[in-house]
Design a protein around this motif. Structure first.
Motif, PDB file in Angstrom:
ATOM      1  N   SER A 134       0.893  -1.072   0.027  1.00 62.76           N
ATOM      2  CA  SER A 134       0.061   0.070  -0.130  1.00 62.76           C
ATOM      3  C   SER A 134       0.890   1.374   0.149  1.00 62.76           C
ATOM      4  O   SER A 134       0.581   2.251  -0.707  1.00 62.76           O
ATOM      5  CB  SER A 134      -0.876  -0.007   1.204  1.00 62.76           C
ATOM      6  OG  SER A 134      -1.989   0.280   1.011  1.00 62.76           O
ATOM      7  N   ALA A 135       1.817   1.329   0.675  1.00 62.28           N
ATOM      8  CA  ALA A 135       2.702   2.413   0.981  1.00 62.28           C
ATOM      9  C   ALA A 135       3.409   2.635  -0.169  1.00 62.28           C
ATOM     10  O   ALA A 135       3.691   3.902  -0.737  1.00 62.28           O
ATOM     11  CB  ALA A 135       3.539   2.246   2.116  1.00 62.28           C
ATOM     12  N   LEU A 136       4.001   1.503  -0.715  1.00 60.26           N
ATOM     13  CA  LEU A 136       4.765   1.708  -1.960  1.00 60.26           C
ATOM     14  C   LEU A 136       4.002   2.418  -3.062  1.00 60.26           C
ATOM     15  O   LEU A 136       4.277   3.100  -3.881  1.00 60.26           O
ATOM     16  CB  LEU A 136       5.127   0.180  -2.368  1.00 60.26           C
ATOM     17  CG  LEU A 136       6.432   0.083  -3.344  1.00 60.26           C
ATOM     18  CD1 LEU A 136       7.622   0.684  -2.476  1.00 60.26           C
ATOM     19  CD2 LEU A 136       6.605  -1.489  -3.527  1.00 60.26           C
ATOM     20  N   LEU A 148       1.431   4.157  -2.816  1.00 57.49           N
ATOM     21  CA  LEU A 148       1.027   5.438  -2.398  1.00 57.49           C
ATOM     22  C   LEU A 148       2.425   6.440  -2.858  1.00 57.49           C
ATOM     23  O   LEU A 148       2.083   7.706  -3.200  1.00 57.49           O
ATOM     24  CB  LEU A 148       0.765   5.668  -0.675  1.00 57.49           C
ATOM     25  CG  LEU A 148       0.431   6.933  -0.485  1.00 57.49           C
ATOM     26  CD1 LEU A 148      -0.803   7.573  -1.055  1.00 57.49           C
ATOM     27  CD2 LEU A 148       0.242   7.092   1.206  1.00 57.49           C
ATOM     28  N   ILE A 149       3.491   5.949  -2.587  1.00 62.04           N
ATOM     29  CA  ILE A 149       4.505   6.411  -2.901  1.00 62.04           C
ATOM     30  C   ILE A 149       4.592   6.763  -4.565  1.00 62.04           C
ATOM     31  O   ILE A 149       4.808   7.933  -4.974  1.00 62.04           O
ATOM     32  CB  ILE A 149       5.848   5.710  -2.753  1.00 62.04           C
ATOM     33  CG1 ILE A 149       6.059   5.718  -1.198  1.00 62.04           C
ATOM     34  CG2 ILE A 149       7.167   6.597  -3.536  1.00 62.04           C
ATOM     35  CD1 ILE A 149       7.266   4.850  -0.694  1.00 62.04           C
ATOM     36  N   THR A 186       1.842   7.064  -6.208  1.00 62.98           N
ATOM     37  CA  THR A 186       1.011   7.961  -6.437  1.00 62.98           C
ATOM     38  C   THR A 186       1.479   9.392  -6.265  1.00 62.98           C
ATOM     39  O   THR A 186       1.285  10.232  -7.025  1.00 62.98           O
ATOM     40  CB  THR A 186      -0.421   7.757  -5.604  1.00 62.98           C
ATOM     41  OG1 THR A 186      -0.615   6.322  -5.557  1.00 62.98           O
ATOM     42  CG2 THR A 186      -1.324   8.458  -5.976  1.00 62.98           C
ATOM     43  N   LEU A 187       2.017   9.546  -5.128  1.00 60.72           N
ATOM     44  CA  LEU A 187       2.735  10.748  -4.909  1.00 60.72           C
ATOM     45  C   LEU A 187       3.580  11.347  -5.837  1.00 60.72           C
ATOM     46  O   LEU A 187       3.609  12.535  -6.315  1.00 60.72           O
ATOM     47  CB  LEU A 187       3.148  10.713  -3.568  1.00 60.72           C
ATOM     48  CG  LEU A 187       2.216  10.442  -2.234  1.00 60.72           C
ATOM     49  CD1 LEU A 187       3.133  10.272  -1.282  1.00 60.72           C
ATOM     50  CD2 LEU A 187       1.270  11.777  -1.943  1.00 60.72           C
ATOM     51  N   ILE A 206       7.739  15.960  -3.204  1.00 59.72           N
ATOM     52  CA  ILE A 206       8.615  14.825  -3.084  1.00 59.72           C
ATOM     53  C   ILE A 206       9.348  14.703  -1.676  1.00 59.72           C
ATOM     54  O   ILE A 206       9.425  13.729  -1.109  1.00 59.72           O
ATOM     55  CB  ILE A 206       9.489  14.848  -4.358  1.00 59.72           C
ATOM     56  CG1 ILE A 206       8.726  14.543  -5.601  1.00 59.72           C
ATOM     57  CG2 ILE A 206      10.744  13.605  -4.277  1.00 59.72           C
ATOM     58  CD1 ILE A 206       8.513  13.283  -6.009  1.00 59.72           C
ATOM     59  N   TYR A 262       6.611  14.502   1.418  1.00 61.78           N
ATOM     60  CA  TYR A 262       5.867  13.282   1.302  1.00 61.78           C
ATOM     61  C   TYR A 262       6.761  12.006   1.423  1.00 61.78           C
ATOM     62  O   TYR A 262       6.680  11.205   2.037  1.00 61.78           O
ATOM     63  CB  TYR A 262       4.823  13.244   0.304  1.00 61.78           C
ATOM     64  CG  TYR A 262       3.361  13.786   0.572  1.00 61.78           C
ATOM     65  CD1 TYR A 262       2.746  12.995   1.680  1.00 61.78           C
ATOM     66  CD2 TYR A 262       2.943  14.663   0.000  1.00 61.78           C
ATOM     67  CE1 TYR A 262       1.632  13.387   2.038  1.00 61.78           C
ATOM     68  CE2 TYR A 262       1.475  15.113   0.475  1.00 61.78           C
ATOM     69  CZ  TYR A 262       0.929  14.485   1.559  1.00 61.78           C
ATOM     70  OH  TYR A 262      -0.211  14.824   1.935  1.00 61.78           O
ATOM     71  N   VAL A 263       7.433  12.076   0.091  1.00 61.00           N
ATOM     72  CA  VAL A 263       8.148  10.955  -0.190  1.00 61.00           C
ATOM     73  C   VAL A 263       9.076  10.620   0.703  1.00 61.00           C
ATOM     74  O   VAL A 263       9.599   9.469   1.409  1.00 61.00           O
ATOM     75  CB  VAL A 263       8.739  10.533  -1.523  1.00 61.00           C
ATOM     76  CG1 VAL A 263       9.290   9.394  -1.878  1.00 61.00           C
ATOM     77  CG2 VAL A 263       7.380  10.835  -2.495  1.00 61.00           C
ATOM     78  N   MET A 269       6.453   9.202   4.035  1.00 63.46           N
ATOM     79  CA  MET A 269       6.205   7.798   3.673  1.00 63.46           C
ATOM     80  C   MET A 269       7.228   7.018   4.305  1.00 63.46           C
ATOM     81  O   MET A 269       6.937   5.885   4.815  1.00 63.46           O
ATOM     82  CB  MET A 269       6.249   7.747   2.309  1.00 63.46           C
ATOM     83  CG  MET A 269       5.236   8.160   1.385  1.00 63.46           C
ATOM     84  SD  MET A 269       3.647   7.837   2.327  1.00 63.46           S
ATOM     85  CE  MET A 269       3.489   6.118   2.077  1.00 63.46           C
ATOM     86  N   MET A 297      -3.193   6.305   4.811  1.00 69.36           N
ATOM     87  CA  MET A 297      -2.826   6.302   3.699  1.00 69.36           C
ATOM     88  C   MET A 297      -3.807   7.012   2.665  1.00 69.36           C
ATOM     89  O   MET A 297      -3.726   7.871   1.714  1.00 69.36           O
ATOM     90  CB  MET A 297      -2.227   5.231   2.898  1.00 69.36           C
ATOM     91  CG  MET A 297      -0.942   4.792   3.969  1.00 69.36           C
ATOM     92  SD  MET A 297      -0.145   3.379   2.973  1.00 69.36           S
ATOM     93  CE  MET A 297       0.755   2.828   4.276  1.00 69.36           C
ATOM     94  N   ASN A 316      -4.035  14.735  -1.509  1.00 69.31           N
ATOM     95  CA  ASN A 316      -3.456  14.924  -2.555  1.00 69.31           C
ATOM     96  C   ASN A 316      -4.391  15.335  -3.537  1.00 69.31           C
ATOM     97  O   ASN A 316      -4.000  16.261  -4.498  1.00 69.31           O
ATOM     98  CB  ASN A 316      -2.662  13.666  -3.087  1.00 69.31           C
ATOM     99  CG  ASN A 316      -1.368  13.975  -2.730  1.00 69.31           C
ATOM    100  OD1 ASN A 316      -0.250  14.527  -3.391  1.00 69.31           O
ATOM    101  ND2 ASN A 316      -0.946  13.190  -1.607  1.00 69.31           N
ATOM    102  N   ALA A 333      15.138  16.489  -2.753  1.00 71.42           N
ATOM    103  CA  ALA A 333      13.913  15.753  -2.704  1.00 71.42           C
ATOM    104  C   ALA A 333      14.192  14.280  -3.323  1.00 71.42           C
ATOM    105  O   ALA A 333      13.828  13.197  -2.618  1.00 71.42           O
ATOM    106  CB  ALA A 333      13.067  16.156  -3.646  1.00 71.42           C
ATOM    107  N   VAL A 347      14.776  10.202  -1.674  1.00 69.66           N
ATOM    108  CA  VAL A 347      13.987   8.931  -1.777  1.00 69.66           C
ATOM    109  C   VAL A 347      14.567   7.833  -1.609  1.00 69.66           C
ATOM    110  O   VAL A 347      14.273   6.385  -1.448  1.00 69.66           O
ATOM    111  CB  VAL A 347      13.518   8.903  -3.392  1.00 69.66           C
ATOM    112  CG1 VAL A 347      12.758   7.727  -3.749  1.00 69.66           C
ATOM    113  CG2 VAL A 347      12.266  10.192  -3.624  1.00 69.66           C
ATOM    114  N   LEU A 402      13.788   5.201   0.791  1.00 65.88           N
ATOM    115  CA  LEU A 402      12.832   4.123   0.470  1.00 65.88           C
ATOM    116  C   LEU A 402      13.442   2.895   0.308  1.00 65.88           C
ATOM    117  O   LEU A 402      12.947   1.760   0.732  1.00 65.88           O
ATOM    118  CB  LEU A 402      11.999   4.633  -0.371  1.00 65.88           C
ATOM    119  CG  LEU A 402      11.077   5.676   0.035  1.00 65.88           C
ATOM    120  CD1 LEU A 402      10.175   6.486  -1.009  1.00 65.88           C
ATOM    121  CD2 LEU A 402      10.109   5.502   1.217  1.00 65.88           C
TER     122      LEU A 402
END
Lengths: 197, 134, 733, 440
Positions: free
Chosen positions: A34-36, A38-39, A41-42, A62, A65-66, A70, B53, B60, D142, D146, D149
């Motif tokens: 889900s989180a992946l 959502l990332i 999506t963002l 980015i 959020y990311v 996240m 989420m 968003n 930014a 990432v 992650l």
């Protein structure tokens, strides 16, 4: 406002990606997936922001959020990880899932209908057409250095943020401070407290 | 879908391929759909984290809406001014930034609550936390 | 020196604090402990002698023999502050509730001050002098005991309390001392707390004393209620306004005196509260000598003498005091004849002698009573210490049947104890003779109440018995067959090995010698004019005279007339003493079988005496049973009458409550519940909505949003559908 | 250049699809030419990254007085190729219980997020930059954020406790140091007044001095944070190979593992490049303008690229030097350094720099000294202004921040070793006095 050419193609790609990923956020079994999504999506939304010439907001999206929120989500997911979900033992949806989906669908339909007058009335404006013909947007200036067009979005957003919206900015910073303190207090267990005392 | 269909059908004066060029309305549609997906997630999922989420999805969608309108106002500045409508187009991104800030704060506090809750109740399922029931 | 009298009680207190608080912590050696303990007492003794000298030579002549109270400067008469005196209990003002001045406003500010007069000086001297030598004795006697520091700390605390008792200028300080010596007595009787009988004896002493203290405390309250002050000097003046109460007239003064006398019987072991004293012999022998012979037990006599202005105003109470004293003397003597424990014999002898003292007080001869206190302190301390020496020499053997023939082994102890023996038997010119003879004579010639001659007769017989049992004690201990070896060889609990009696160390014999000299000579200061041929050199009576109030008949006849009968009485006394001694030697030296023969012949009497007149048995068994029976009776009354009434009213209440409950349940509650049921039935629908799951609420929320949007756009929907329909139809065409 | 670009104009069918209007350089300008640049940059950078491993080993050998790799090729020059071949040929193991999708995606996220940053780095003047983005620095921050992650997902998807804990450790570290890194740059942005990386280089060129002179504290914080951000020694806690199991990539092998390795070395390169751009003047060096006017534009560009590469090489050497000379931090010390020192110091630096800058503005702009003059549309410090900024930076900002933080962190355990040791000695002597057991 009308996007042309590659931009239009990119818009559709991003929009479809956004929606699919968004749906997968809601339906994924594992919270990490889900989180992946959502990332994804963002990131898609950030790219849409760039299409809308709001690079600064995209960068902030980015970065915050990311890179921030996240990661926090992933942290929490890993902290509260329950194996049961992975082994298909857990119900994913509440009892009201079907009513909820129905209502959401009705809402979507009603939104489309609500936009009908706007669709009827919409025509690309004269000035926009002319500006597009000239090849430069009002928000874009040419920079001599690289010979490329560079948006002035960052400067104008900065101006607006620090001149017109200075007070909300301060309030937002205060809110963040309170949130930090609150989050630390909430997440801190009694064990850590003992440790510190 | 019918709306989209109508939109395509009604623009008879444009060349066919032009009718697919995205405008403000497309952005709004995307935003609405994202919003609805988020709402559906919030209403139907059991996992609190996924609900969070979904809330991010909703936020968003709102952000997208704001930025799209901002862009629209920016481009049509003069037309709108001629109609007597003066709108600061930059308030869209600014407000978006505030929303992001609020979302970050919300995530921090909300996830803190989730952790505290998990520590006490050993669950993240929302329908097992119903102490407010009569 | 008078200005330093406040130091006299403080020094033992300092010694107590040092030994008690630091003794264990610093692991003080025996030498250090005994140095501190004896040194402080010695300093107190020196200060006492100095105060004695200054008071006698300069203060008393200058102030008409008035007492010196430390709150006033002896030279200027101005008020002296701390440490001489201070306001201890600032009680403020209160109304007198009794007596002549009932309703008058009095000041209840209690001063902490000391009263130095002839009486307290004599007592202070006794306490510090005898106390000092007993301390010295105890350093030898207690050698090697693991609670050495504790013992001397208690002894010093006792000295402090005793000095407070005799020096206090008012009833409350005296009461503190009174209770304090009781506490120390308790602590010291129970010194060997690992022994059952010591613990029991200490508890007994404490509880029996409480009975007496109850009376004393009541009397103190009465005194304050009546006079509005507790200061002895003021009380002496105020009491002059009260006339003497005649026989069988029991007024305020009699009640006060009764309360005080109950206190005195408790502390001084008089009938009926004498039972604790013999048991108190469970404590170490120096304690018996100091507390239970020389000083504390005479506190009752001292108190009666100190408050003689009250006692003298009640003829009835004087008689009761005399009677109680006389009976105690007789009863204790009879018991003493048959006891075998050396310390028990001495204890009963002490009780007997205390009876003599009260007899003296009761017949108005307070001076004679105090004089006997004085002499008795010497010879009884001597006898106790001697017995302690014997016990020490025999490794804690107290039973006389296991002694005998010790004179050879312990010559010093033997010789000094012989002097004590002569003194207590009343052989001229040893100390006991003078004081006992004085009391007997005063009893014979008393004019306070009639019947003095009967009391004299009893006292006379008692004197003979005293001589008899003391002789018995001496001979069984020091003469005759050496029984200790034989007995000990049979004994199973012998863990000392073969016993070989030995003389005590100098630290123990020196006090014996000093006290023996004292026993021999101190009586001379109170020689009867009859002996000296009419020349009144009774210094003691002269000295104490200012203390004794002049009330009624007794006061008028304070002058000493020599009468012929006095000589007869002296001769009779000597005769009975010698007779007692002769009988004793007959029974226990020449024809030892006679003791058993006579015991068999007088079996009932012997049993009665041997069992201490069954007094303990009466108190312990019969007293308790009677109390239980009374309680049962009271319980019956409670169960039948009181509970019946209570239950009856409860039944009435219950019936009323049942009626009211029915009304409440079926009428009022019905109305209330009906309201509730209606509300509940009505709330079923709304309750179903509140599920506690917020997602349900959110769903409804969203649905509401949909409704709003739907209502807003309904025209659009119609027109769109119409347009679409039209377009499809048009394109279809 | 235009001739080359003309060849790259989009074909007609593309134009008809996108509705471009001729003459149009969109195709050439946005698609083809950038693609060429990207290929070149990727090739160069990946080669360099491969050789960075070789250099690392050589430098460590030099520092430890060894030879290092010597077998493959002359002086071991072909070692990276051999390593790469080995990694490619190794079996690619995916644990049975692992989440296969995420397990595969994680290293890709990691490596892509670092490689994407390369797009905005101004490698040199003019055409040597792929994209000049107006949010350049924000973009760098930014996108590099990432990469966290990647680590987290790698750790989670391996379904192994070692990996998960390693991932949590390293991501916590990276998130913490990211903040300090972002804050340290802002001081320089006050002088540059733009986020565009090329703009920053131009600004330094206009100001005449690289910004590490104006921003010594910022530069210091950036260097330390960059070490932490790239998980390099002395902050290599996530994979402290001498102490731990290998951290988040415990379960990885073969080329997936190599991707993580590549990401790390690329990140080194990128952070160095950003440091060079923001603080060390980028591709500019004094005399470059003269070269441009005398030797022609192409040599000028190549020289600028060379200057950029040289500066990066210095920093990377420093990285390796640190690694082989400094001991590793303990984890709580690491966090303490990040949160109690670097972030507050960054904030202090921003505030103080702002104060100095406002004071230096001309009076018409609300300043006091007037050390900054407006020339050619931007503010440039005068001669006195340069001295003023250098002096304030070195003499006031650093000591003031240090004093401030030292006061605040006085009770902090590990940065007051002297006091703490005295305290320990005291406690220990008290224990000994009380006859209690003492830990040796």
């Amino acid at each position: 406002m009308q996007l042309h050419g590659w931009e239009a193609v990119i818009f559709y790609v991003l929009a479809i990606g956004t929606l699919f990923m968004g749906v997968y956020v809601v339906t994924a079994r594992l919270a990490v997936h889900s989180a992946l999504c959502l990332i994804a999506t963002l990131v898609n939304v950030a790219l849409l922001f760039i299409l809308l010439r709001s690079e600064f907001v995209a960068g902030v999206q980015i970065l915050v959020y990311v890179g921030g929120v996240m990661v926090l989500f992933l942290f929490v997911i890993m902290l509260v990880q329950t194996r049961a979900e992975e082994e298909d033992k857990v119900k994913l949806y509440t009892r009201q899932m079907w009513p909820a989906v129905t209502v959401a669908f009705l809402l979507a339909i009603s939104f489309f209908f609500a936009m009908q007058p706007a669709q009827m009335a919409y025509r690309p404006s004269q000035s926009q057409t002319e500006a597009e013909k000239k090849g430069d947007d009002p928000g874009v200036r040419s920079e001599s250095g690289a010979g490329l067009k560079v948006s002035t979005d960052t400067e104008s957003v900065g101006e607006a943020l620090y001149r017109q919206a200075a007070l909300p900015f301060e309030i937002a910073s205060l809110l963040l401070l309170v949130a930090i303190v609150g989050a630390v207090l909430l997440a801190r267990g009694s064990k850590q407290e003992k440790l510190y005392e | 879908m019918s709306s989209l269909l109508a939109f395509l059908l009604l623009q008879q004066d444009q060349p066919f391929i032009k009718r697919f060029e995205p405008t403000l309305v497309h952005f709004l549609m995307l935003s609405f759909l994202l919003f609805v997906v988020g709402v559906a997630g919030v209403l139907s999922r059991r996992n609190i984290i996924i609900i969070f989420m979904s809330i991010e999805l909703i936020l968003n969608a709102v952000n997208l809406n704001l930025v799209a309108f901002s862009r629209y106002f920016q481009i049509n500045q003069e037309v709108l001014r001629a109609k007597g409508l003066v709108i600061d187009s930059l308030m869209g991104p600014v407000f978006t930034i505030f929303i992001i800030v609020v979302a970050a704060a919300e995530a921090a506090v909300g996830l803190g609550i989730v952790i505290a809750m998990f520590r006490n109740r050993e669950t993240v399922a929302i329908d097992e936390i119903d102490m407010l029931k009569w | 020196m008078l200005k330093l009298v406040w130091l006299i009680p403080v020094l033992p207190l300092v010694g107590f604090l040092i030994n008690f608080l630091l003794g264990k912590k610093l692991k003080l050696s025996e030498k250090a402990v005994s140095t501190v303990a004896c040194g402080t007492i010695l300093l107190s003794l020196l200060l006492t002698i100095g105060a004695f000298y200054e008071y006698a030579t300069s203060y008393a002549p200058a102030h008409e023999n008035k007492p010196y109270v430390t709150s006033n400067d002896p030279d200027t008469g101005e008020r002296q502050g701390f440490p001489h005196s201070f306001t201890w209990l600032p009680g403020g003002q209160a109304h007198n509730s009794q007596g002549k001045d009932a309703g008058a406003l009095s000041n209840f500010d209690i001063e902490w001050s000391y009263q130095i007069d002839q009486l307290s000086l004599v007592m202070m001297f006794i306490v510090t002098f005898v106390g000092f030598w007993i301390h010295v004795f105890a350093t030898g006697y207690m050698h090697g005991d693991k609670g050495f520091y504790r013992f001397f700390a208690y002894l010093n605390l006792f000295m402090f309390m005793m000095l407070l008792l005799v020096m206090g200028s008012n009833f409350l300080i005296m009461f503190i001392g009174w209770e304090g010596v009781g506490l120390c007595s308790y602590l010291l009787i129970g010194y060997y707390f690992d022994r059952q009988e010591a613990g029991d004896a200490s508890k007994k002493a404490f509880i029996v004393n409480r009975v007496g203290d109850f009376g004393f405390a009541l009397a103190i309250m009465g005194v304050f209620a009546a006079f509005g002050t507790l200061q002895f000097t003021e009380l002496a003046q105020l009491s002059e306004a009260y006339p003497q109460e005649a026989m069988w007239q029991f007024g305020l003064m009699s009640w006060l005196a009764l309360g005080l006398f109950i206190g005195a019987t408790g502390k001084s072991a008089q009938i009926p509260l004498y039972i604790w004293l013999p048991d108190a012999m469970a404590g170490p022998t120096p304690v018996s000598a100091l507390i239970h012979a020389a000083t504390m037990v005479t506190a009752g006599v001292f108190m009666v003498t100190r408050t003689n202005f009250i006692f003298q105003r009640s003829v009835t109470m004087m008689m009761i005091v005399a009677l109680v004293g006389c009976l105690t003397a007789f009863v204790a003597a009879t018991i003493g004849i048959t006891q075998t424990d050396i310390k028990k014999v001495l204890a009963y002898s002490t009780v007997s002698q205390l009876g003599y003292m009260f007899l003296g007080c009761g017949v108005g001869a307070f001076v004679a009573g105090i004089f006997h206190v004085f002499t008795h302190a010497f010879f009884k301390a001597l006898l106790f210490l001697g017995s302690g020496s014997v016990i020490h020499g025999l490794h804690h053997e107290q039973e006389m049947p296991r002694m005998g023939g010790l004179a050879k082994y312990m010559p010093t102890t033997y010789k000094t104890m012989m002097i004590g023996w002569l003194a207590i038997c009343g052989i001229i010119p040893f100390a006991g003779f003078w004081s006992k003879d004085e009391i007997l004579w005063k009893t014979f010639s008393t004019e306070v109440f009639g019947g003095g001659k009967v009391l004299w007769a009893i006292g006379f017989i008692t004197a003979g018995m005293t001589a008899f049992y003391m002789t018995r004690l001496m001979w069984m201990t020091f003469k005759g067959e050496e029984r200790f070896r034989k007995v000990h060889h049979d004994s199973h609990d012998d863990h000392h090995g073969p016993v070989e009696p030995h003389e005590s160390p100098p630290s123990m014999t020196l006090p014996l010698i000093v006290l023996a000299i004292g026993s021999a000579v101190v009586g001379l200061i109170g020689m009867s004019p009859a002996i000296t041929g009419g020349v009144n050199i009774n210094w003691f009576e002269h000295w104490l005279d200012p203390v004794i109030a002049k009330v009624g008949e007794a006061g008028a006849h304070a002058e000493h007339h020599i009468e012929p009968i006095e000589y007869v009485l002296i001769l009779l006394s000597l005769a009975v003493a010698i007779g007692g001694i002769y009988l004793g030697r007959l029974f226990y030296e020449k024809r030892t079988e006679l003791a058993d023969i006579w015991a068999a012949k007088l079996r009932p009497l012997y049993t009665l005496s041997f069992n201490k007149w069954y007094w303990d048995w009466l108190l312990d068994v019969k007293g308790v049973e009677a109390g239980k029976a009374a309680n049962d009776a009271l319980w019956k009354v409670d169960a039948v009458v009181v509970d019946g009434g209570v239950n009856g009213s409860a039944w009435l209440t219950r019936i009323g409550a049942a009626v009211s409950g029915w009304w409440d349940k079926w009428v009022i509650d019905l109305a209330v519940n009906a309201t509730g049921w209606i509300a509940r039935a009505g709330s079923v629908i709304f309750r179903a909505i509140q599920t506690g799951a917020w997602q349900n609420y959110a769903l409804l929320f969203t649905f509401g949003l949909f409704i709003i949007v739907f209502l807003y756009e309904r025209t659009v929907i119609y027109s769109t559908i119409k347009n679409l329909w039209g377009m499809i139809r048009g394109s279809g065409n | 250049m235009p001739e080359i670009l003309a060849l790259l104009i989009a074909p007609d069918w593309v134009r008809s699809l996108t509705g471009e209007r001729p003459p149009n350089v969109f195709w050439a300008e946005y698609i083809v030419w950038p693609l060429i640049q990207i290929v070149i940059v990727l090739f160069v950078v990946l080669t360099v990254v491969a050789y960075l491993v070789y250099f690392e080993r050589k430098i460590s050998a030099f520092i430890q007085a060894r030879l290092g790799p010597m077998r493959v090729g002359p002086w071991g020059i072909l070692q990276p190729a051999a390593d790469g071949l080995k990694l490619l040929l190794k079996e690619d193991i995916i644990p049975i219980k692992a989440d296969k999708l995420v397990f595969s995606i994680a290293p890709i996220i990691s490596v892509v997020s670092t490689l994407v940053v390369l797009a905005v780095i101004p490698w040199g003047a003019a055409w040597a930059t792929i994209a000049n983005v107006n949010i350049g620095l924000l973009f760098v921050l930014a996108v590099s954020s990432v990469s966290v992650l990647g680590l987290v997902l790698a750790g989670w998807s391996s379904n192994s406790k070692y990996s998960l804990l390693g991932a949590l450790r390293s991501s916590a570290q990276m998130v913490s140091y990211e903040v300090g890194m972002g804050l340290s740059i802002i001081g320089a942005l006050i002088f540059a007044r733009t986020l565009s990386l090329s703009g920053i280089v131009e600004a330094q060129r206009a100001d005449g001095l690289p910004y590490f002179l104006f921003q010594p504290l910022g530069f210091l914080i950036y260097l330390i944070s960059a070490l932490g951000e790239t998980n390099r020694a002395p902050f290599d806690l996530p994979e402290a190979e001498s102490e731990l199991v290998a951290g988040y990539h415990t379960e990885y092998s073969g080329f997936r593992w190599a991707l993580f390795f590549m990401a790390e070395y690329t990140a080194m390169l990128v952070t160095s490049a950003v440091a060079v751009t923001v603080f060390l003047g980028g591709w500019y060096f004094p005399g470059l303008d003269w070269i441009k006017s005398n030797w022609g534009p192409n040599i000028y560009v190549l020289l600028s690229v060379a200057a950029f590469a040289g500066k990066i090489a210095v920093l990377i050497y420093a990285y390796m030097w640190f690694r082989w000379t400094w001991p590793r931090y303990r984890y709580d010390q690491l966090m303490e350094l990040g949160w109690k020192w670097l972030i507050p110091a960054g904030l202090a630096n921003v505030v103080l720099t702002g104060v100095w800058y406002v004071l230096a503005l001309p009076e018409a702009q609300g300043g006091v000294f007037g050390f900054v003059k407006q020339t050619a549309g931007r503010y440039v410090p005068t001669g006195y202004g340069k001295i003023y900024f250098i002096l304030t930076g070195f003499i006031i900002t650093i000591p003031l921040s240090w004093a401030l933080l030292a006061t605040i962190n006085r009770r902090s355990r590990d940065f007051n070793l002297h006091d703490q040791r005295q305290l320990q000695i005291k406690l220990r002597s008290e224990r000994i006095k009380r006859n209690e057991p003492v830990a040796e």
